[in-house]
Write an enzyme that holds these catalytic residues in place. Structure first.
Site, PDB file in Angstrom:
ATOM      1  N   GLU A   1      30.004  27.145 -63.051  1.00 49.76           N
ATOM      2  CA  GLU A   1      28.991  28.209 -63.183  1.00 49.76           C
ATOM      3  C   GLU A   1      29.651  29.439 -63.816  1.00 49.76           C
ATOM      4  O   GLU A   1      30.800  29.778 -63.498  1.00 49.76           O
ATOM      5  CB  GLU A   1      28.518  28.530 -61.755  1.00 49.76           C
ATOM      6  CG  GLU A   1      27.443  29.567 -61.626  1.00 49.76           C
ATOM      7  CD  GLU A   1      27.056  29.768 -60.144  1.00 49.76           C
ATOM      8  OE1 GLU A   1      27.747  29.196 -59.262  1.00 49.76           O
ATOM      9  OE2 GLU A   1      26.077  30.486 -59.870  1.00 49.76           O
TER      10      GLU A   1
ATOM     11  N   LYS B   1      19.183  29.033 -63.133  1.00 45.27           N
ATOM     12  CA  LYS B   1      19.319  28.830 -61.685  1.00 45.27           C
ATOM     13  C   LYS B   1      18.091  29.367 -60.948  1.00 45.27           C
ATOM     14  O   LYS B   1      17.690  30.516 -61.146  1.00 45.27           O
ATOM     15  CB  LYS B   1      20.581  29.550 -61.219  1.00 45.27           C
ATOM     16  CG  LYS B   1      20.976  29.302 -59.781  1.00 45.27           C
ATOM     17  CD  LYS B   1      22.314  30.027 -59.480  1.00 45.27           C
ATOM     18  CE  LYS B   1      22.838  29.719 -58.092  1.00 45.27           C
ATOM     19  NZ  LYS B   1      24.167  30.349 -57.854  1.00 45.27           N
TER      20      LYS B   1
ATOM     21  N   CYS C   1      24.944  25.387 -58.531  1.00 45.64           N
ATOM     22  CA  CYS C   1      25.505  25.846 -57.260  1.00 45.64           C
ATOM     23  C   CYS C   1      24.507  25.777 -56.102  1.00 45.64           C
ATOM     24  O   CYS C   1      24.204  24.696 -55.625  1.00 45.64           O
ATOM     25  CB  CYS C   1      26.074  27.253 -57.426  1.00 45.64           C
ATOM     26  SG  CYS C   1      27.351  27.637 -56.187  1.00 45.64           S
TER      27      CYS C   1
END
Lengths: 264, 264
Positions: free
Chosen positions: B28, B99, B132
């Site tokens: 990330e 995300k 994540c």
């Protein structure tokens, strides 16, 4: 109690109570065994809620002063057989849960439950009951957690499958994951040893709401473990705090409007 | 490429490609680092899809012949900043994912994505991208799996939290659980080392669709790992078979009509 399953249950409950356990969780189908050959055999083993399985555990809970969750083969309405678990406290049956997600040949014997997870207030906190494969359905665990479960008691019979050396059984890994994801303690009582050609993991584990084990898993790399009574101190009330850090929380972070949970 | 992040990315991609990797996953925010002090700093680090981050990876994918997934700080419409990941193949940008589940102070810097998980056909199979904390949402992983993902590439920056000695980080445990539950391979590239007072787990792991690691986790008990390139052979097509045994399956066993996935 005059059958081997009931004797083993009786001994395990007394051992746990002597160790100070206020909540005692027994495996799935604790009295009868798991590996039925036919629906007839399962029905012969099944007992209604006023039968000896529940009556025996009611007596034990009164004698020991503990809350007891035990898996048993339930004879339901119209002769239906269910893979169930009872919650007993002070000699009284508080509730009975019927397994909703059936594994392998279970669908030959058992009628699955259609109700929400059993979530009830007990002397040890707000308790949910799920049975074995139920625990692998993260949405089912989330449904119990959303109903306020502080501890999930999970009677299990995990068959021993091949896994890489040194790896924890994935069943334990999944239990840890949902305990941490939903901030709920999970107490797994698993079957061990061998039964009619099936080896069991013997993976009993008391998993804190951090996702990390407080006791167990009982199993090792070298096959099914021997019977063992695991104990740990849990703080049920800590499961009410769903914060995952200063800015995050179990429910706040979810975006259910984006999730697709059907079956493609 | 003339900044330290880009140099590290360049070296890692070439090392992985030399080892024969057909799919290369980077962490990330691979170029910029994660720990921003302000939205201004994040915006300064952000680049649009025709900026140097994407252009550099497009060049690398052409040179190495590999599919590359890399997290980056994206400058979006109207100056919005996103925590994004690109999928690049044969010098072309195949897709970009933003995300959807933000962790801690990320919400000060980033606008979350509102789209479904990115799931696209690539030279290495049908690939999904999650970033994540996204991976800790089992329903988000399930949504990607239901869209046919054979492999999930997950750029991560897992902060190092306290955990019991000998325990795998719960982030790894959760990745294993969803890989096994949805029968999808998961490739996690995690950040390691230290950054502005934050220690990283360095828990990169290539998790097979059995739920067991094929390589990694890279981290040990003794704090953040050093940078490492993990490689493993995966069979993407095996993720299409959602059977979990003779009578069970990932989708068949779910009972979504019973699940409650909202926020109490």
């Amino acid at each position: 109690m005059d059958d081997p399953g009931a004797e083993a249950v009786d001994a395990a409950v007394r051992e746990a109570a002597s160790a100070g356990a206020q909540l005692i969780v027994l495996p799935e189908l604790a009295f009868s065994g798991y590996v039925f050959e036919s629906i007839e055999e399962a029905r012969l083993a099944a007992q209604p809620l006023d039968g000896p399985y529940v009556t025996g555990i009611r007596r034990l809970s009164q004698e020991t002063g503990s809350v007891i969750v035990a898996g048993f083969c339930e004879l339901g309405e119209g002769g239906a057989v269910h893979n169930s678990a009872m919650v007993v406290q002070d000699g009284e049956l508080l509730g009975c849960y019927r397994k909703a997600h059936l594994w392998d040949r279970e669908s030959d014997f058992f009628t699955p439950g259609d109700a929400a997870p059993l979530v009830i207030d007990t002397a040890v906190g707000r308790l949910a009951v799920l049975i074995c494969y139920d625990l692998e359905m993260s949405d089912w665990v989330g449904t119990a957690a959303a109903a306020g479960a502080e501890i999930i008691a999970a009677p299990c019979n995990w068959p021993l499958l091949e896994r890489p050396a040194g790896e924890r059984p994935l069943e334990v890994v999944k239990a840890q994951a949902v305990a941490g994801a939903f901030k709920v303690h999970i107490v797994v009582a698993d079957r061990c040893g061998h039964e009619r050609g099936v080896d069991w993991i013997g993976g009993s584990v008391i998993c804190e709401n951090t996702g990390y084990p407080a006791a167990g898993p009982a199993t090792g790399d070298d096959g099914p473990a021997r019977p063992v009574v695991l104990t740990a101190d849990l703080d049920p009330a800590s499961s009410r705090n769903k914060s995952l850090g200063p800015r995050n929380g179990v429910w706040d972070d979810r975006r259910p409007e984006l999730y697709w949970i059907g079956c493609p």
